[in-house]
Scaffold this motif. Structure first.
Motif, short mmCIF file in Angstrom:
data_model
loop_
_atom_site.label_atom_id
_atom_site.label_comp_id
_atom_site.label_asym_id
_atom_site.label_seq_id
_atom_site.Cartn_x
_atom_site.Cartn_y
_atom_site.Cartn_z
N TRP A 119 0.84 -1.20 0.00
CA TRP A 119 0.00 0.00 0.00
C TRP A 119 0.87 1.24 0.00
CZ3 TRP A 119 -4.58 0.96 3.90
CH2 TRP A 119 -5.38 1.98 3.41
N TYR A 121 1.54 5.38 -0.51
CA TYR A 121 0.83 6.61 -0.15
C TYR A 121 -0.07 7.12 -1.28
CZ TYR A 121 4.03 7.30 3.86
OH TYR A 121 4.73 7.17 5.02
N THR A 122 0.36 6.92 -2.52
CA THR A 122 -0.38 7.47 -3.65
C THR A 122 -1.65 6.68 -3.98
OG1 THR A 122 0.95 6.19 -5.21
CG2 THR A 122 1.70 8.45 -4.70
N GLN A 159 -5.00 5.72 -3.06
CA GLN A 159 -6.04 6.18 -2.12
C GLN A 159 -7.41 5.81 -2.71
OE1 GLN A 159 -5.45 10.33 -1.09
NE2 GLN A 159 -3.26 10.02 -0.78
N ARG A 202 -6.04 7.58 7.19
CA ARG A 202 -6.78 8.84 7.13
C ARG A 202 -8.02 8.60 6.29
NH1 ARG A 202 -3.17 13.26 6.46
NH2 ARG A 202 -2.98 12.74 8.52
N LYS A 234 -12.51 8.49 0.92
CA LYS A 234 -11.19 8.16 0.40
C LYS A 234 -10.34 7.68 1.56
CE LYS A 234 -9.22 11.11 -2.44
NZ LYS A 234 -8.42 12.22 -3.02
N GLU A 286 -6.54 6.62 3.00
CA GLU A 286 -5.12 6.85 2.78
C GLU A 286 -4.34 6.22 3.93
OE1 GLU A 286 -2.12 10.74 2.63
OE2 GLU A 286 -4.22 11.00 3.19
N GLN A 287 -3.35 5.40 3.61
CA GLN A 287 -2.52 4.86 4.68
C GLN A 287 -1.52 5.94 5.10
OE1 GLN A 287 0.78 3.92 5.27
NE2 GLN A 287 1.75 3.55 3.29
N ASN A 315 6.59 3.24 3.74
CA ASN A 315 5.96 3.41 2.45
C ASN A 315 6.82 2.75 1.37
OD1 ASN A 315 3.89 4.50 0.71
ND2 ASN A 315 5.45 5.91 -0.04
#
Length: 168
Positions: free
Chosen positions: A42, A44-45, A47, A81, A142, A144-145, A150
């Motif tokens: 997973w 960051y980009t 989402q 998030r 949405k 987001e991790q 990362n």
């Protein structure tokens, strides 16, 4: 014998209806979707977005975060998030941070395992983890991790489930 069988067959639907009504109606799922995480890493980009309709703001809903990871997942928790776009909004809000505990201190996973995959259904709290449904229409969430690592390895998929609770 034939007459007895005919009487039995006539009463069978009534018996079945009584038994089913005694069991109560299960919670109806208004929405559920899960998406695979590319390569089980997973970034960051990545989402994913989940869109669902809320037709009645007076109804009670339960919202769940659904996570799946494999046995090699390196952490005992995860931070995500959760950003929301309410009906009529053009952009997502800043979001709320949600922590999910995945293992106890001795390393035992808390999720339900299916072979080497562990699944979690985490109840989110309205007004704390996500904004309450105050308008009818389409909501988009949405995810987001926000972990330090990362990409986050061994995350298989992520999803969202919305259940309406007050149906009779």
């Amino acid at each position: 014998m034939k007459l007895l069988l005919q009487k039995y067959l006539k009463t069978l639907p009534v018996i079945a209806a009584v038994l089913l009504s005694a069991c109560g109606k299960p919670a109806e799922t208004a929405y559920q979707k899960q998406v695979g995480i590319p390569g089980a890493k997973w970034d960051y980009t990545f989402q994913p977005e989940f869109s669902f309709d809320i037709p009645d703001t007076t109804a009670k809903y339960k919202v769940y975060l659904i996570l799946r990871h494999d046995a090699a997942f390196p952490n005992s928790n995860i931070w995500i998030r959760l950003k929301t776009k309410q009906p009529g909004d053009k952009q997502f809000d800043a979001g709320t941070r949600v922590e999910a505990t995945l293992a106890v201190s001795d390393g035992q996973w808390l999720g339900t395992n299916i072979g080497s995959i562990y699944e979690y259904k985490i109840l989110l709290k309205p007004g704390k983890d996500y904004k309450k449904f105050t308008q009818t229409g389409t909501y988009t969430v949405k995810l987001e991790q926000i972990m330090r690592e990362n990409p986050l390895p061994s995350m298989v998929n992520i999803g969202l489930r919305v259940e309406r609770q007050d149906l009779k």
